[in-house]
Design a protein around this motif. Sequence first.
Motif, PDB file in Angstrom:
ATOM      1  N   ARG A 240       0.851  -1.195   0.000  1.00 13.52           N
ATOM      2  CA  ARG A 240       0.000   0.000   0.000  1.00 13.52           C
ATOM      3  C   ARG A 240       0.883   1.239   0.000  1.00 13.52           C
ATOM      4  O   ARG A 240       2.099   1.163   0.178  1.00 13.52           O
ATOM      5  CB  ARG A 240      -0.929   0.024   1.212  1.00 13.52           C
ATOM      6  N   VAL A 241       0.241   2.384  -0.184  1.00 12.59           N
ATOM      7  CA  VAL A 241       0.951   3.657  -0.109  1.00 12.59           C
ATOM      8  C   VAL A 241       0.453   4.424   1.107  1.00 12.59           C
ATOM      9  O   VAL A 241      -0.654   4.200   1.596  1.00 12.59           O
ATOM     10  CB  VAL A 241       0.770   4.502  -1.383  1.00 12.59           C
ATOM     11  N   ALA A 242       1.295   5.305   1.593  1.00 11.13           N
ATOM     12  CA  ALA A 242       0.950   6.155   2.730  1.00 11.13           C
ATOM     13  C   ALA A 242       0.870   7.598   2.251  1.00 11.13           C
ATOM     14  O   ALA A 242       1.692   8.054   1.454  1.00 11.13           O
ATOM     15  CB  ALA A 242       1.990   6.028   3.837  1.00 11.13           C
ATOM     16  N   LEU A 243      -0.138   8.307   2.740  1.00 10.28           N
ATOM     17  CA  LEU A 243      -0.345   9.701   2.394  1.00 10.28           C
ATOM     18  C   LEU A 243      -0.087  10.566   3.619  1.00 10.28           C
ATOM     19  O   LEU A 243      -0.584  10.272   4.709  1.00 10.28           O
ATOM     20  CB  LEU A 243      -1.782   9.932   1.900  1.00 10.28           C
ATOM     21  N   GLY A 244       0.681  11.607   3.438  1.00  4.47           N
ATOM     22  CA  GLY A 244       0.965  12.519   4.528  1.00  4.47           C
ATOM     23  C   GLY A 244      -0.071  13.630   4.594  1.00  4.47           C
ATOM     24  O   GLY A 244      -0.616  14.058   3.574  1.00  4.47           O
ATOM     25  N   THR A 245      -0.350  14.098   5.807  1.00  8.61           N
ATOM     26  CA  THR A 245      -1.247  15.219   6.015  1.00  8.61           C
ATOM     27  C   THR A 245      -0.836  15.949   7.283  1.00  8.61           C
ATOM     28  O   THR A 245      -0.403  15.311   8.249  1.00  8.61           O
ATOM     29  CB  THR A 245      -2.719  14.763   6.133  1.00  8.61           C
ATOM     30  N   PRO A 246      -0.927  17.275   7.310  1.00  6.02           N
ATOM     31  CA  PRO A 246      -0.548  18.001   8.529  1.00  6.02           C
ATOM     32  C   PRO A 246      -1.529  17.814   9.679  1.00  6.02           C
ATOM     33  O   PRO A 246      -1.200  18.112  10.819  1.00  6.02           O
ATOM     34  CB  PRO A 246      -0.501  19.461   8.065  1.00  6.02           C
ATOM     35  N   ASP A 247      -2.725  17.324   9.396  1.00  2.00           N
ATOM     36  CA  ASP A 247      -3.750  17.187  10.433  1.00  2.00           C
ATOM     37  C   ASP A 247      -4.516  15.891  10.187  1.00  2.00           C
ATOM     38  O   ASP A 247      -5.483  15.874   9.418  1.00  2.00           O
ATOM     39  CB  ASP A 247      -4.695  18.393  10.399  1.00  2.00           C
ATOM     40  N   VAL A 248      -4.101  14.799  10.831  1.00  2.00           N
ATOM     41  CA  VAL A 248      -4.733  13.500  10.606  1.00  2.00           C
ATOM     42  C   VAL A 248      -6.198  13.492  11.018  1.00  2.00           C
ATOM     43  O   VAL A 248      -7.062  13.039  10.257  1.00  2.00           O
ATOM     44  CB  VAL A 248      -3.946  12.383  11.320  1.00  2.00           C
ATOM     45  N   PRO A 249      -6.567  13.968  12.239  1.00  2.00           N
ATOM     46  CA  PRO A 249      -7.993  13.951  12.605  1.00  2.00           C
ATOM     47  C   PRO A 249      -8.877  14.705  11.621  1.00  2.00           C
ATOM     48  O   PRO A 249      -9.989  14.263  11.317  1.00  2.00           O
ATOM     49  CB  PRO A 249      -7.995  14.606  13.994  1.00  2.00           C
ATOM     50  N   LYS A 250      -8.401  15.835  11.121  1.00  4.97           N
ATOM     51  CA  LYS A 250      -9.182  16.592  10.142  1.00  4.97           C
ATOM     52  C   LYS A 250      -9.357  15.788   8.863  1.00  4.97           C
ATOM     53  O   LYS A 250     -10.457  15.719   8.297  1.00  4.97           O
ATOM     54  CB  LYS A 250      -8.497  17.927   9.839  1.00  4.97           C
ATOM     55  N   ALA A 251      -8.268  15.163   8.397  1.00  5.35           N
ATOM     56  CA  ALA A 251      -8.340  14.357   7.182  1.00  5.35           C
ATOM     57  C   ALA A 251      -9.286  13.178   7.368  1.00  5.35           C
ATOM     58  O   ALA A 251     -10.086  12.856   6.482  1.00  5.35           O
ATOM     59  CB  ALA A 251      -6.949  13.871   6.794  1.00  5.35           C
ATOM     60  N   VAL A 252      -9.202  12.524   8.520  1.00  7.22           N
ATOM     61  CA  VAL A 252     -10.083  11.388   8.801  1.00  7.22           C
ATOM     62  C   VAL A 252     -11.538  11.824   8.786  1.00  7.22           C
ATOM     63  O   VAL A 252     -12.409  11.160   8.200  1.00  7.22           O
ATOM     64  CB  VAL A 252      -9.712  10.740  10.150  1.00  7.22           C
ATOM     65  N   ALA A 253     -11.839  12.960   9.413  1.00  3.30           N
ATOM     66  CA  ALA A 253     -13.211  13.448   9.456  1.00  3.30           C
ATOM     67  C   ALA A 253     -13.735  13.761   8.057  1.00  3.30           C
ATOM     68  O   ALA A 253     -14.869  13.393   7.709  1.00  3.30           O
ATOM     69  CB  ALA A 253     -13.296  14.688  10.348  1.00  3.30           C
ATOM     70  N   LEU A 254     -12.919  14.424   7.243  1.00  2.00           N
ATOM     71  CA  LEU A 254     -13.339  14.757   5.883  1.00  2.00           C
ATOM     72  C   LEU A 254     -13.562  13.506   5.047  1.00  2.00           C
ATOM     73  O   LEU A 254     -14.532  13.406   4.290  1.00  2.00           O
ATOM     74  CB  LEU A 254     -12.294  15.651   5.222  1.00  2.00           C
ATOM     75  N   GLU A 287      -2.820   4.510   3.972  1.00  2.00           N
ATOM     76  CA  GLU A 287      -2.419   4.876   5.326  1.00  2.00           C
ATOM     77  C   GLU A 287      -2.236   6.379   5.391  1.00  2.00           C
ATOM     78  O   GLU A 287      -1.705   6.994   4.456  1.00  2.00           O
ATOM     79  CB  GLU A 287      -1.111   4.173   5.666  1.00  2.00           C
ATOM     80  N   LEU A 288      -2.690   6.991   6.461  1.00  2.00           N
ATOM     81  CA  LEU A 288      -2.470   8.407   6.701  1.00  2.00           C
ATOM     82  C   LEU A 288      -1.402   8.572   7.764  1.00  2.00           C
ATOM     83  O   LEU A 288      -1.397   7.857   8.767  1.00  2.00           O
ATOM     84  CB  LEU A 288      -3.756   9.100   7.160  1.00  2.00           C
ATOM     85  N   VAL A 289      -0.500   9.515   7.553  1.00  2.00           N
ATOM     86  CA  VAL A 289       0.597   9.763   8.487  1.00  2.00           C
ATOM     87  C   VAL A 289       0.718  11.267   8.697  1.00  2.00           C
ATOM     88  O   VAL A 289       0.609  12.048   7.749  1.00  2.00           O
ATOM     89  CB  VAL A 289       1.938   9.217   7.933  1.00  2.00           C
ATOM     90  N   ARG A 290       0.906  11.666   9.955  1.00  2.00           N
ATOM     91  CA  ARG A 290       1.105  13.096  10.224  1.00  2.00           C
ATOM     92  C   ARG A 290       2.397  13.563   9.567  1.00  2.00           C
ATOM     93  O   ARG A 290       3.466  13.013   9.798  1.00  2.00           O
ATOM     94  CB  ARG A 290       1.158  13.340  11.732  1.00  2.00           C
ATOM     95  N   TRP A 291       2.269  14.595   8.746  1.00  2.00           N
ATOM     96  CA  TRP A 291       3.402  15.076   7.948  1.00  2.00           C
ATOM     97  C   TRP A 291       3.188  16.554   7.667  1.00  2.00           C
ATOM     98  O   TRP A 291       2.182  16.927   7.062  1.00  2.00           O
ATOM     99  CB  TRP A 291       3.469  14.278   6.647  1.00  2.00           C
ATOM    100  N   PRO A 292       4.071  17.427   8.093  1.00  2.00           N
ATOM    101  CA  PRO A 292       3.839  18.867   7.934  1.00  2.00           C
ATOM    102  C   PRO A 292       3.675  19.314   6.497  1.00  2.00           C
ATOM    103  O   PRO A 292       3.022  20.303   6.228  1.00  2.00           O
ATOM    104  CB  PRO A 292       5.097  19.487   8.562  1.00  2.00           C
ATOM    105  N   GLY A 293       4.260  18.544   5.531  1.00  2.00           N
ATOM    106  CA  GLY A 293       4.139  18.948   4.144  1.00  2.00           C
ATOM    107  C   GLY A 293       5.130  20.035   3.768  1.00  2.00           C
ATOM    108  O   GLY A 293       5.957  20.447   4.554  1.00  2.00           O
TER     109      GLY A 293
END
Length: 293
Positions: A240-254, A287-293
């Motif tokens: 699988r691939v992992a995607l970075g996001t600065p805000d995991v809870p926000k991404a999960v909610a969306l 997979e989502l991972v906290r990542w400042p970008g």
Amino acid sequence: MLLDHTLMPDREAIGPLPNPLGLAGIEFIEYETTRPQALGQSLEAMGFRPVARHRSREVLLYRQGGMNVIVNAHHAVPSGHEGEPVLAAIAFRVRDVAAAYRRGLDLGAWAVATQVEPMELNIPAIHGVGASRIYFVDRWREFSIYDVDFVPIPTVDPHPPALAGLGWFGVVQYIGFDRLADWIAFYGELFGFAELPADRHFGVLTQGRILASPCGTLHWQLIEPDVDAAEIDAGECLQRVALGTPDVPKAVALLRERGVEFIESSGVCSTDKGALTRASPPGASFELVRWPG
């Protein structure tokens, strides 16, 4: 993927990494599937949009932000796992395709035989894990590989924005027993990846070892079989691939609002460090991972 970038040491902690190919991250990932519409629905729920069709093959290009996903149903064969798609290829952005390809072959990589139709681009590739391929691309700025082989879908924004700041973070690869050293050497010698300290395991999953790319934009997770499992699948593949996001809870909610389901169990659950989507075949897991970008 295991890494939480906010807890990752500065690059100086592992020293400057040589970048022999001028590696600059991922240009695209490619799935092969016999059910492209179902996979497309899964990708759209994740925020991707179909933006172009291949001129001569049953292939679609999906995009969000700086991420490109190829869905290839041209001569795709069933994976044997309830119709789930296969993560079949990854394209690396490099400084010079010809030099990168020659270096790979000189170091023992196996060339992938290509069948290019008239007026199509020849994108060189080497064999990766299992039946996967690793492509080399040096056209991603003002002129891209999609300008030749793909036709834009009318009325569709060719550059849809990324949902919740999502971007490529890494790749998860399953490996066989006693193969860790082999794969670390493969990615290190060919591409300049370096192994991070063994205790750098953050996020929602804790298995495996992490390699960091010399360009600082990509991480590669190597996971060995579980020797305590009742049944051991020692097959090697890109999982699988992992995607970075600065805000995991926000991404999960969306994403939940868009119908994406997440694994919530005693072993894996969504936190501010990461999350794992639930893939019901023929969808794909991310997979989502906290990542400042």
